[in-house]
Motif scaffolding. Sequence first.
Motif, short mmCIF file in Angstrom:
data_model
loop_
_atom_site.label_atom_id
_atom_site.label_comp_id
_atom_site.label_asym_id
_atom_site.label_seq_id
_atom_site.Cartn_x
_atom_site.Cartn_y
_atom_site.Cartn_z
N ARG A 8 0.83 -1.19 0.00
CA ARG A 8 0.00 0.00 0.00
C ARG A 8 0.87 1.24 0.00
N SER A 275 -0.59 -13.19 8.20
CA SER A 275 0.54 -12.38 7.76
C SER A 275 0.44 -12.04 6.28
N GLU A 278 -1.97 -8.99 6.40
CA GLU A 278 -1.83 -8.04 7.51
C GLU A 278 -1.90 -6.59 7.06
N ARG A 279 -1.24 -6.26 5.94
CA ARG A 279 -1.24 -4.86 5.50
C ARG A 279 -2.64 -4.36 5.19
N ILE A 281 -5.44 -5.22 6.47
CA ILE A 281 -6.30 -5.03 7.64
C ILE A 281 -6.27 -3.57 8.08
N VAL A 282 -5.08 -3.02 8.14
CA VAL A 282 -4.97 -1.63 8.58
C VAL A 282 -5.75 -0.74 7.63
#
Lengths: 291, 338, 430
Positions: A8, A275, A278-279, A281-282
Motif C-alpha cells: 500500500r 501475515s 496483515e497490511r 487489515i490496517v
Amino acid sequence: MSTSTLTRPGARAAVPSKGGDRRPRYGIYFIALLLVGVIVAPIAYIIIGGFRSNAEITQDPAGFPTQWRIENYANVLGSPVFWREVGNSTIAAVATTLLVVVLGVMAAYVLARYRFKGRNALFSVFTAGLMFPMTVAITPLYILVRSLGLMNSLAGVVIPQVGFQLSMTIIILVPFLRTIPTELEEAAFMDGCSRLGFFWRMVIPLSMPGVVTVGILAFIASWNSYMLPLFILNSESSYTLPLGVQAFASQYSVDTAKVLAFTSLSMIPALVFFSLFERRIVGGLTGAVKG
Amino acid sequence: MTPTNDSVVQTQVAKAESAQGGGDAVASPSPARGHARRRWALRTEIAFLAGPALLVFLTFVILPVIIAAYYGFFSWSGYGPATDFVGLRNYVVILQDEAFQAALRHNAIIVVLSLVIQGPIALGLALLLNRKMRFQSGLRVLIFAPYVISEVVVGTGWSLILASNGALNGLLDKLGLAGLQQDWLSNPSLAIWTLMAIITWKYIGFAVILFLAGLQGIPEEILEAAAIDGASYWQIQRRITLPLMGPTLRIWAFLSIIGSLQLFDLVYIVWGQYVAETAGTSTMATYMVSSGRNAGSYGYGNAVAVVIFLISLAVALLYQRFVLRRDTEGAVTGGNDN
Amino acid sequence: MNRRTILAGTTALVTGALLLTACSSDPGTDGASGDGAVTLTLWQNSTTGDGMQYWQDMADAFHEQYPNVTVEVQSIQNEDMDGKLQTALNSGDAPDIFMARGGGKLADVVTAGQVMDLTDKLSDATTSAMGAAMSAFTIDGKVYGVPTAVLPEGFFYSQDLFDAAGITSTPTTLSELSDDVTALKANGTDAIAVGAKDAWPAAHWYYNFALRECSQDTMNKAASDRTFDDDCWLRAGEDLQTFAATEPFNNGFLTTSAQQGAGSSAGLVANHQAAMELMGAWDPGVIASLTPDEQALPDLAWFPFPEIDGGDGTPGAMMSGADGYSCYVNAPAECVDFLDFIATKANQEAYAAAFQTIPASSEAQGAVTDPALTKLLEAYKSAPYVMLWLDTMYGQNVGNALNVAVVNMLAGSGTPQDIVDAVNSAALKG
C-alpha cells in the motif's frame, strides 16, 4: 488480485523526514526487540517444547531441548486425523468468511446509503449482537441447530457463526461504505446506473479493504471457535482443530511434548493466513474507525 | 482494489474527518417522479439486500436469546420440557448470591484495568509502528500473533508456563531468582494480575491494529504544517495526533469494555471452573457456566445469561449516550433520522 | 403456560421456530431402517489407548454376533460428559447407550423420562452376576442401568517413597497420617497430591470425613431431603479444615488437575513427585498411563481412609463410585442386548484388564491381580456399608454446590459453616 496490491502506498510515516525526530534509531529498535521478546516467548515456548522429550519438560520446564527431536512433529504431520481436522477447519472457516462477507456487505450497504424509516432501529438490532457472546445462547442454539437437522455437520457450525459475526462485520463496514464519495454515486446515476448497479460496479471494488478486514476477522474467529463445535460436532470425523487439540491433549495427556507439537502445528495456518493479509487489515479499518 | 482507488478513499476519509468527527454521508435518492413506484422499488432493493443477513441474524442470535430469557423464568434441570415456573426467583437469587457479586466485581476490575493497561501501551506501540522502520511488517504480524491464536491453544500454553512447577518458576530458579517464585495462578492477591497479563498479551494486538488504522487516517498535511512551524515530535503527538485519534480510541474502548464484560474462554481454560472463584478471577460468564450448566440448573443459568446481557446493554447504552454520541449516530441509541 | 402466550407479539418467524422446538419430544433417532439394520451410538468417557480400544473391540464383537447391528463408539472427555449428555438428552438427540453414574444424577434423568426402564428386560445372568452393584442404578425399585465397574476409594501410594521416608506401616488414624505427611515432606517430596482444579478430587476429602463423622442413616436421609441439618456435616468440614492447615497437599494443588498430564495429581504420583492421593479404583489405570514408560507403577500400593475418634460412622465404611451404562428411552431394543453382552464374565474380565480396575460382575472379580487393587477389593467386600459419591448421590445441583464450597474452604475463602449453607441453599438455584 495482483501482487502489487499488497504494497500500500498509504503506509506512511506519521512524521515527515525533516524536523521533529532527531533521536537516534537504536532506542526504537531496542524497544521493538524487547517487545518481540515478551510477545514471542510464550509462543516460542510452545513450539520449542514440541522438540523436547517429556522427561525433559517434567524435570526442567524452562530449558532448551538437549537434542532437537522432530518425531513429535513428524508423527502429527503424518497422521490422517490431523489433516482431516485441518480440512474441516478450513471448510468451516472459508464458508463462514464467504457468507459473512456477502451478507454483511449487502446489509451494510443498505444501512450506509439508503434512507428509510427504521434504518437506525435496524442498525441497533445488529449492534445489539455484540452484547451476547455465543456462550450465553449455547443451549438454545443447540436445540435450534438440532431441530434444523444440522447436528454433526459443519453447516450446523457455520451458519450460527455467520449470525454471530454479522454484528462486528456490519459495524466495521457501515462507516466504511459511508465514506464512498457521494459524487461518485451521482456520476454513476448520471450514467444511468441503478442503485443496485452502482452497488455491483463501484461499491464492491471500492470497499475491498473493509471486506478483507472483516473477512480476516471472520476467518480467524471461525478457525479458533471452540464452544459451538464442542456442542454441535460429536463424531470425530467432523472435528475441527480446536476440538482436535482438546481430544489430542486428553488422549496423550501424558505426552506434553506431543501435545505441544500438535498445538504449534494447529496455530500455524491462521498465522500464515494473517501475515499474508496483515497490511490490508490496517487499510480496511481506516474507514471503520472514522465513525 | 488498485492503489489509485485507495488514495481516492484516503483523501475522502481525510475530508470526512471534519471537526464533528465525520458526518452522515448518506446519499438520498433524488426526489424524482413516480414516487410510489420508486418507493416500492426501493423497498424491494432493501429487502433483497438486507433480508438474508437479517434472517440469519434473527434466527441464530436473537431467537436463542429470547429462548434463554424464556427458560430464565423456570427451575429446569435440563431434562425434558421446562414446567416448574418460578417467576423472578432466579433473578432474586442471582443478585443476592455472593459468588455472583464477586464475579461482577472481578468483571469491573477487568474492564477498568484493560483500558488503563492496554490503552497507553497500544498507543505507544502504534506510534512506534507507524514510523518508517525495518521489519515493520514483521513486527506487526508478531504483535498481532497472540490475537490470532485460539484461546484453547493460548490457555494450554499459559497453564504450562504458569503452573507452580512450570516454566516461569523454573526460569526464575535458573536465573538465581528463586525468591521471586510465586503461585501465579491460585494466590488470590496475584491471580487477577496474572489474568491481566495474559489478557494484555492476547488482545493488545487488536488495539494496536485499530490505532494504526486511526493514525493512517490523519491527514499528513496537518502534521507537516506543524513540523514546519517548529513543533517537536512529542508536541505534535500530544496536540494533534491524540485529539484526532479520539473517535478511534473511543471505539476501541467500547469494544474492549464489551469484551471484558463477557470474558470467558481464557479464565475457563487456565483456571478451570472452580478455582477461578477462589483465585479472584471468576467472571459473570464463568459463573453462568459453573452455577448453570455444571450444576444442572439450566433455568438458573439462562437467567444469568439474561443478566449478563442486560448489564452489557446498560453499559453500552450509557457509553453511547455520553461518550460515543459525537462519533456514531444511531449505533445503539438510534440518533436522529435526519 | 404455553410458549405462545408468553411470546405473543414476537414475529411469526420467532414463534414458528419456537414451536419447532416445542415439539421436540418426537421419537429419537432409532437408526432402524427398512432392511432391519440398526445403528447404536455409544458415548463413553475413555479417551486413552486401552480404554478406547476396549469399547471398539466390544462394538466389533457385538457386530459379529448380531450382524445387523452396528455400534458407533464416541469418546467424550470425562469432564465434558455430564454437560454434553444433558444438552443432548434435553434436545431429544441422545446417544442410544450412554455412561451413567447412578444415584441422584441418574434420578434426574429418570424423572425427565429420558432413560429406558430395564427392570424386566435384562437377562437373569446379568442381574445375578452384578448383585449388589445394581443398587446404584436402581431407583424406586426399578433398574435403569448396568454397572461396569465398582470404584471404591482409598489412598493409592508409592511404597518406595514411604520406605525412603522411613514409614514402616500404613496409617490407620488421622494423627498417624499427619505424622507420615511430616516424614514425607522432610524427605523432600510432596506428601499428598490433590487435583483441586477439577473440584471433585478435593471434595472427596470432605466426603470421606463426612463418612466417618455421620451415620449411614444421616447420609441416606440427606439424599431425600437434600439438606445438611445434622451437626456431623459441620464437624466433617472442621476436620478437613484442621487437617488442611497442616499443609499436607502438593504445592499449587488448587490449580492441579486430576488426571490430565504429568503435572496432574495422578501424574505427580506416577512420577514419584508426590507420595499418595485419595482416589477411586480407576486410579491405577490412570497412573499407569502417566508413568514415563506408560507401564503400571510397580510400587503402587493401597490403604483405606483412616479412622477418626468419636464419629457416628461405622469403622470400615467406604466411599465408592459406580460406572455403568444406560439406554436412552427411545433406543432400539438391541440396546438391551448390548448391555447384556458387556456384562458377561469374559467381557467384564476384559474390562478389568483394559481399565486396570475392579469389574462390577462378582464372577469377573477373580481377574483382578494388581496388588493394590486386590487389597482394595478385600476392604470393599468386608465393608459394613458403601456410600456413593455425595455429588452423585445428592444429584448434580447439590453436588456441584458442595464441591465448590469445599474448594473455597481449602483456598481459605470459606468456612465449614459455608459448606453446610451452600448445600442448604443450592435448591434455590434448582
